[in-house]
Design an enzyme around this catalytic site. Structure first.
Site, PDB file in Angstrom:
ATOM      1  N   LYS A 264      -5.319  -2.394  14.150  1.00  0.00           N
ATOM      2  CA  LYS A 264      -4.903  -1.585  15.188  1.00  0.00           C
ATOM      3  C   LYS A 264      -5.412  -1.429  16.390  1.00  0.00           C
ATOM      4  O   LYS A 264      -6.588  -1.670  16.516  1.00  0.00           O
ATOM      5  CB  LYS A 264      -5.025   0.020  14.345  1.00  0.00           C
ATOM      6  CG  LYS A 264      -4.449   0.190  12.900  1.00  0.00           C
ATOM      7  CD  LYS A 264      -4.825   1.570  12.497  1.00  0.00           C
ATOM      8  CE  LYS A 264      -4.091   1.622  11.060  1.00  0.00           C
ATOM      9  NZ  LYS A 264      -4.411   0.756  10.115  1.00  0.00           N
TER      10      LYS A 264
ATOM     11  N   GLU B 162       0.919  -1.125   0.068  1.00  0.00           N
ATOM     12  CA  GLU B 162       0.013   0.041  -0.030  1.00  0.00           C
ATOM     13  C   GLU B 162       0.622   1.410  -0.032  1.00  0.00           C
ATOM     14  O   GLU B 162       1.924   1.288   0.197  1.00  0.00           O
ATOM     15  CB  GLU B 162      -1.025   0.053   1.137  1.00  0.00           C
ATOM     16  CG  GLU B 162      -0.163   0.143   2.305  1.00  0.00           C
ATOM     17  CD  GLU B 162      -1.166   0.671   3.682  1.00  0.00           C
ATOM     18  OE1 GLU B 162      -1.314   1.812   3.696  1.00  0.00           O
ATOM     19  OE2 GLU B 162      -1.583  -0.156   4.580  1.00  0.00           O
TER      20      GLU B 162
END
Length: 305
Positions: A157, A23
């Protein structure tokens, strides 16, 4: 076709050689300049050292690209106004000629369209805390439920609602396996405190699951390979807990909501851990990139067998 695949990536795919998608959000929005370009170059080099071809994904001047050359990588790192693009933003970016760095959902979609099967990232998005009030959930989850790609990540996360995210992935039918662990990693932390149902210990085992997905021929969905950051490189768990608690209070006090919550919390963690959270983030990404290259190599070997 509007999707542009670099010559190197196209030739590697045609020859059945290993390719790893990367990414670009970490380059444009996750790191300060000029460190961001150094890290981007380092991650591509790490893929090459493992014998695979890197395919960094971004949109430049309205054209989605899988595989960037040095000049294009530098543009993502250095140009002002590079947007952050999820998969929902892609048609708008294409139509308007915009340039943008791709998040997990956009990268996974474009990589899969190009025929790339393995994708390395840091941590996934997921279900946000206070979901029952805000209904806030990352677009990553829904996209991965309908995209046949293997994502090597360090879990989700830790600022998110980890158990709710795992439940949501189960509901969506997305396969999750710990790599070398029975515990689900927590991005900055080796262990989020929650178990996983399946464990894989070698790149060859991951490749075998990918082959089984294809053989079964069911609905196309992702395989998440949750690779923990090494214990010696994780953020100190006690420090993480204290700083995250403070970040959540500050978020509420300042009235931060919606899409602004995640960047606020991440920035708070970096500032209040003296950069230790960023160091753990990069350690996780580096490990994921290396593992993804080994998985892609095992997959390429299996395909050619």
């Amino acid at each position: 076709m509007i999707l542009t695949v670099s010559e190197e990536v196209r030739e590697a795919l045609a020859a059945g050689r290993p390719v790893v998608a990367l990414e670009s959000t970490i380059i444009a929005h996750g790191l300060p300049r000029p460190r961001n370009l150094r890290v981007a170059t380092e991650l591509e080099a790490a893929v090459r050292r493992e014998g695979a071809v890197p395919a960094t994904v971004a949109v430049l001047d309205g054209r989605p690209r899988v595989g960037l050359d040095e000049e294009q990588l530098a543009r993502v790192a250095r140009e002002d106004g590079v947007r952050k693009l999820g998969h929902r933003d892609l048609p708008l970016a294409v139509a308007s000629g915009a340039s943008g760095a791709t998040t997990v959902s956009a990268t996974a979609l474009l990589a899969a369209l190009a025929g790339v099967r393995v994708f390395a990232t840091g941590g996934l998005g997921g279900v946000h805390r206070e979901w029952t009030v805000t209904q806030d959930e990352s677009a990553d989850l829904g996209l991965l439920a309908r995209t046949g790609i293997t994502v090597v990540c360090a879990g989700v996360k830790s600022i998110l609602d980890v158990p709710a995210t795992l439940q949501r992935l189960e509901t969506l039918g997305v396969a999750v396996a710990g790599y070398g662990t029975d515990r689900f990693p927590g991005f900055y932390l080796s262990d989020s405190g929650h178990p996983v149902d399946w464990r894989l210990d070698t790149p060859e085992q991951v490749a075998e699951v990918m082959r089984a997905q294809d053989a079964l021929g069911g609905p196309g969905s992702a395989l998440i390979v949750a690779n923990p950051v090494p214990v010696e490189e994780q953020l100190d768990p006690g420090l993480h807990a204290r700083v995250l608690d403070g970040a959540l209070r500050a978020c509420e006090e300042e009235g931060i909501t919606g899409q602004a919550v995640t960047p606020f919390l991440l920035d708070h963690l970096v500032r209040h851990t003296d950069g230790a959270s960023l160091a753990a983030n990069l350690a996780a990404v580096r490990g994921n990139v290396r593992l993804a290259a080994r998985v892609a190599t095992a997959w390429a070997g299996r395909e050619g067998a």
